[in-house]
Scaffold this motif. Structure first.
Motif, mmCIF file in Angstrom:
data_model
loop_
_atom_site.group_PDB
_atom_site.id
_atom_site.type_symbol
_atom_site.label_atom_id
_atom_site.label_comp_id
_atom_site.label_asym_id
_atom_site.label_seq_id
_atom_site.Cartn_x
_atom_site.Cartn_y
_atom_site.Cartn_z
ATOM 1 N N PHE A 36 42.536 81.909 24.482
ATOM 2 C CA PHE A 36 42.444 81.529 25.884
ATOM 3 C C PHE A 36 43.703 81.957 26.618
ATOM 4 O O PHE A 36 44.809 81.816 26.097
ATOM 5 N N ALA A 37 43.508 82.482 27.811
ATOM 6 C CA ALA A 37 44.597 82.766 28.740
ATOM 7 C C ALA A 37 44.465 81.696 29.814
ATOM 8 O O ALA A 37 43.581 81.777 30.677
ATOM 9 N N GLY A 38 45.292 80.681 29.705
ATOM 10 C CA GLY A 38 45.115 79.529 30.588
ATOM 11 C C GLY A 38 43.799 78.861 30.252
ATOM 12 O O GLY A 38 43.532 78.562 29.089
ATOM 13 N N LEU A 39 42.939 78.669 31.232
ATOM 14 C CA LEU A 39 41.649 78.014 31.018
ATOM 15 C C LEU A 39 40.503 79.009 30.910
ATOM 16 O O LEU A 39 39.329 78.624 30.933
ATOM 17 N N HIS A 40 40.825 80.287 30.746
ATOM 18 C CA HIS A 40 39.823 81.354 30.653
ATOM 19 C C HIS A 40 39.777 81.898 29.226
ATOM 20 O O HIS A 40 40.814 82.219 28.654
ATOM 21 N N LYS A 41 38.574 82.007 28.656
ATOM 22 C CA LYS A 41 38.437 82.553 27.316
ATOM 23 C C LYS A 41 38.682 84.055 27.364
ATOM 24 O O LYS A 41 38.036 84.784 28.102
ATOM 25 N N LEU A 42 39.642 84.477 26.568
ATOM 26 C CA LEU A 42 40.058 85.875 26.526
ATOM 27 C C LEU A 42 39.264 86.656 25.492
ATOM 28 O O LEU A 42 38.824 87.782 25.742
ATOM 29 N N ALA A 43 39.081 86.086 24.311
ATOM 30 C CA ALA A 43 38.381 86.776 23.225
ATOM 31 C C ALA A 43 37.952 85.762 22.183
ATOM 32 O O ALA A 43 38.502 84.662 22.101
#
Length: 180
Positions: free
Chosen positions: A9-16
């Protein structure tokens, strides 16, 4: 070990999400691009944060995170490790058809099929993830209570105002069949 899945996660966003090497490469790329958001990697089976050494080239990172080879039968995925038991336990295991290794594998598989144990492990993994990602979000306490009450409808309702990737990943962990 190769079947384990991870999510970044990058902050509250799923990155991979996926195997560790794949996820680590995505985190390395985000860090190199100067991501301002905190980058966290979670092991899906446990919900725990994983610390990664992102130094080096992508090839070096991939090589570092490759599947370790140890004792056992690597082609079958068998790993030898030490087991400490009392003499009466060893005697009982030796008397079982197939010997100690076969009997221990059967016992572990039987435990893995125990639905209550799997459900509890999935709840714990989801809780660890939510504590790290959503501990400061509104209705976290209520969502935690719904999680352990096994009330999926209430859990989804409490997470309704949360960032979509966080809520979706928590539900994904809850639905997963964790490995022992």
């Amino acid at each position: 070990m190769t079947d384990r899945r991870y999510a970044a996660f990058a902050g509250l966003h799923k990155l991979a999400e996926g195997p560790l090497a794949e996820v680590a490469l995505a985190v390395q790329a985000a860090a190199a691009a100067g991501s301002d958001a905190p980058l966290l990697v979670f092991e899906d089976a446990t919900g725990r944060v994983v610390d990664l050494d992102l130094r080096g080239t992508p090839e070096q990172l991939r090589a570092r995170l490759g599947t370790p080879r140890g004792k056992g039968r690597p082609k079958l995925g068998v790993t030898a490790r030490e087991v400490t038991l009392l003499p009466r336990h060893w005697d009982w295991l030796a008397a079982q058809p197939g010997g100690a290794s076969v009997t221990l594998r059967k016992l572990v598989e039987q435990a893995r099929r125990d639905g209550a144990q799997q459900r509890r492990a999935a709840q714990e993994a989801a809780y660890r993830f939510l504590s790290a990602m959503a501990g400061d979000l509104p209705a976290f306490e209520e969502a935690s209570r719904a999680l352990f009450a096994d009330d999926r409808v209430a859990l989804a309702a409490r997470m309704a105002g949360w960032p979509g990737d966080v809520a979706a990943h928590a539900l994904q962990l809850l639905d997963a069949q964790p490995e022992l």
